[in-house]
Design an enzyme around this catalytic site. Structure first.
Site, short mmCIF file in Angstrom:
data_model
loop_
_atom_site.label_atom_id
_atom_site.label_comp_id
_atom_site.label_asym_id
_atom_site.label_seq_id
_atom_site.Cartn_x
_atom_site.Cartn_y
_atom_site.Cartn_z
N CYS A 86 -6.78 -8.65 33.49
CA CYS A 86 -7.26 -9.54 34.65
C CYS A 86 -8.37 -9.02 35.51
O CYS A 86 -8.96 -9.93 36.15
CB CYS A 86 -5.92 -9.98 35.33
SG CYS A 86 -4.62 -10.40 34.35
N CYS A 209 3.77 -18.94 40.64
CA CYS A 209 3.05 -18.22 39.40
C CYS A 209 1.45 -19.04 39.24
O CYS A 209 1.60 -20.32 39.28
CB CYS A 209 3.86 -18.48 38.10
SG CYS A 209 5.44 -17.96 37.98
N LYS A 331 -3.58 -19.14 41.51
CA LYS A 331 -2.64 -20.23 41.88
C LYS A 331 -2.74 -21.51 41.29
O LYS A 331 -1.91 -22.07 40.80
CB LYS A 331 -1.80 -19.89 43.28
CG LYS A 331 -0.94 -21.03 43.39
CD LYS A 331 0.46 -20.71 42.85
CE LYS A 331 0.68 -21.39 41.37
NZ LYS A 331 1.21 -22.71 41.27
N HIS A 335 -6.09 -19.21 35.95
CA HIS A 335 -6.52 -17.83 35.75
C HIS A 335 -6.70 -17.56 34.45
O HIS A 335 -5.83 -16.85 33.49
CB HIS A 335 -5.10 -17.02 36.27
CG HIS A 335 -5.06 -15.50 36.13
ND1 HIS A 335 -6.48 -14.82 36.08
CD2 HIS A 335 -4.31 -14.71 36.01
CE1 HIS A 335 -6.20 -13.57 35.82
NE2 HIS A 335 -5.01 -13.50 35.81
#
Ligand code: COA
Length: 387
Positions: A86, A209, A331, A335
């Protein structure tokens, strides 16, 4: 303050569950970056490119940097893929700045991409899992959300009131996402909805998440002293920092602090020669709500446990004294792994040029981006100013 490089153009696709494939996403982000250069830039001026991508899912896994060259119309110049899970985007920016400093390239292209939704749920879990430790975490059945769930459980155990702060992160970032037309989610959620949502990995629920998203972003970098050839309003990269840690969380002395983030943050601020108090807003890696609280502490904006009160005080809201993730963060904006670190810098590019529309942070002159790989195994932090 010495500038290390300038950002003279930036492009971004919508983030979300998209019909476009990886090639179309890359093309769109890179075309957007070129189109945004006020005084114009030619593809032939790009001397080197970097592609941030995990290579998630069903597309080109090996040698994908050649796809970036092909789709951006700059074959011939060297191109490489940067993969740090990430944190790939933050590390690709770092490589891009080094390439600018090395000289010889009028422009350097940094792009980030992930196409995540073209595979089944089981394959998604596999691809998310491979960025954590294989032997002790993934093979034992621990998911990514599971790792952050363990961290959140320990944080909640140590700091009463933290559950409300996690909910506030979700409410704030969803609210911010409503002002970002590129965001995956553009809907508000209430504190009650966050607290009542189905559990994903206790104590984290659905709204704690980040989602699984497709998307791409791109930046054009130039030597700082040549930036005004391209635009009257460049954004400067003033500081870079990076750090690493053991891959599996069980190998670390502490669950609720990421030493890679701490090292990267301190180094980037020192490199930029700027005090924390001069930053007008932050883009931090909130892959799970707990990660935003850890970021505030690891980057030195709060003491351990202090992110609870800081967040609940409203300071991190757009109207607060230190807005955090005005674009909705991971959020709400989404992502797409490799694109995330590049997307954070896209937001900073808009904000520091006073071009962020309804989500503009008034008077923004300096900002910081914080990008984490895995559950804190790698981190990259960069500091920017409007010069
Ligand atoms: N936040 C808010 N809403 C979400 C969401 C999220 N993270 N993920 C999905 N939703 C919504 C969907 O939009 C959908 O809404 P709808 O019914 O109104 O259309 C609904 O929840 C169900 O979506 P679905 O895709 O079936 O959810 P899921 O159960 O398969 O996945 C998660 C939910 C949380 C497990 C998944 O988003 C996930 O794995 N997130 C973490 C990704 C990750 O680990 N990334 C790396 C971090 S470092």
């Amino acid at each position: 303050m010495a500038h290390r490089a300038a950002i003279v153009g930036a492009g971004h696709t919508r983030f979300g569950v998209l019909d476009d494939g990886p090639r179309a996403l890359l093309r769109s982000a890179v075309d957007g970056a070129f189109a945004s250069v006020d005084k114009g830039a030619e593809r032939s001026q790009v001397g080197e490119s970097f592609l941030a991508s995990l290579g998630f899912g069903g597309w080109q896994i090996g040698n994908s940097s050649a796809v970036l060259s092909e789709e951006s119309g700059i074959t011939g110049a060297p191109s490489s893929r940067v993969e740090n899970a990430c944190a790939s985007g933050g590390y690709a920016l770092r490589s891009g700045v080094f390439a600018v400093e090395q000289g010889g390239s009028p422009l350097v292209l940094v792009a980030g991409l992930e196409k995540m939704t073209d595979v089944t749920n089981a394959r998604r879990r596999y691809w998310l899992g491979v960025s954590g430790d294989t032997e002790w975490e993934r093979a034992a059945g621990l998911t990514f959300a599971g790792v952050y769930g363990l961290i959140a459980a320990e944080y909640l155990h140590r700091y009463p009131g933290a559950r409300d702060a996690l909910a506030e992160v979700a409410v704030k970032n969803h609210e911010n996402g409503t002002r970002n037309p590129n965001a995956h989610f553009q809907k508000r959620v209430s504190r009650e909805e966050v607290l009542r949502a189905p559990r994903v990995a206790d104590p984290l629920g659905l709204y704690d998440c980040c989602p699984v998203s497709d998307g791409a972003a791109a930046l054009l970098l130039a030597p700082a002293d040549q930036a005004h050839q391209y635009t009257d309003t460049p954004v400067f990269v003033d500081g870079l920092g990076a750090g690493s840690d053991r891959l599996a969380v069980q190998e670390r002395p502490e669950l609720t602090r990421f030493s890679a983030s701490r090292r990267a943050g301190d180094e980037a601020l020192r490199d930029a020669g700027i005090d924390r108090s001069r930053l007008n807003f932050l883009e931090v890696h909130d892959c799970f709500t707990i990660a935003e609280l850890l970021a505030l502490e690891d980057l030195g904006f709060a003491d351990p446990g202090g992110a609870v009160d800081l967040t609940l005080s409203g300071a991190t809201r757009p109207t607060g004294r230190l807005p955090v993730n005005p674009d909705g963060g991971l959020k709400s904006k989404g992502h797409p792994i490799g694109a995330t670190g590049v997307s954070q810098v896209y937001e900073i590019f808009l904000q520091l040029r006073a071009a962020a529309g309804t989500r503009q942070v008034p008077g923004a002159e300096a900002a910081l981006a914080h990008n984490v790989g895995g559950a804190g195994a790698t981190a990259a932090v960069s500091v920017f100013s409007r010069g």
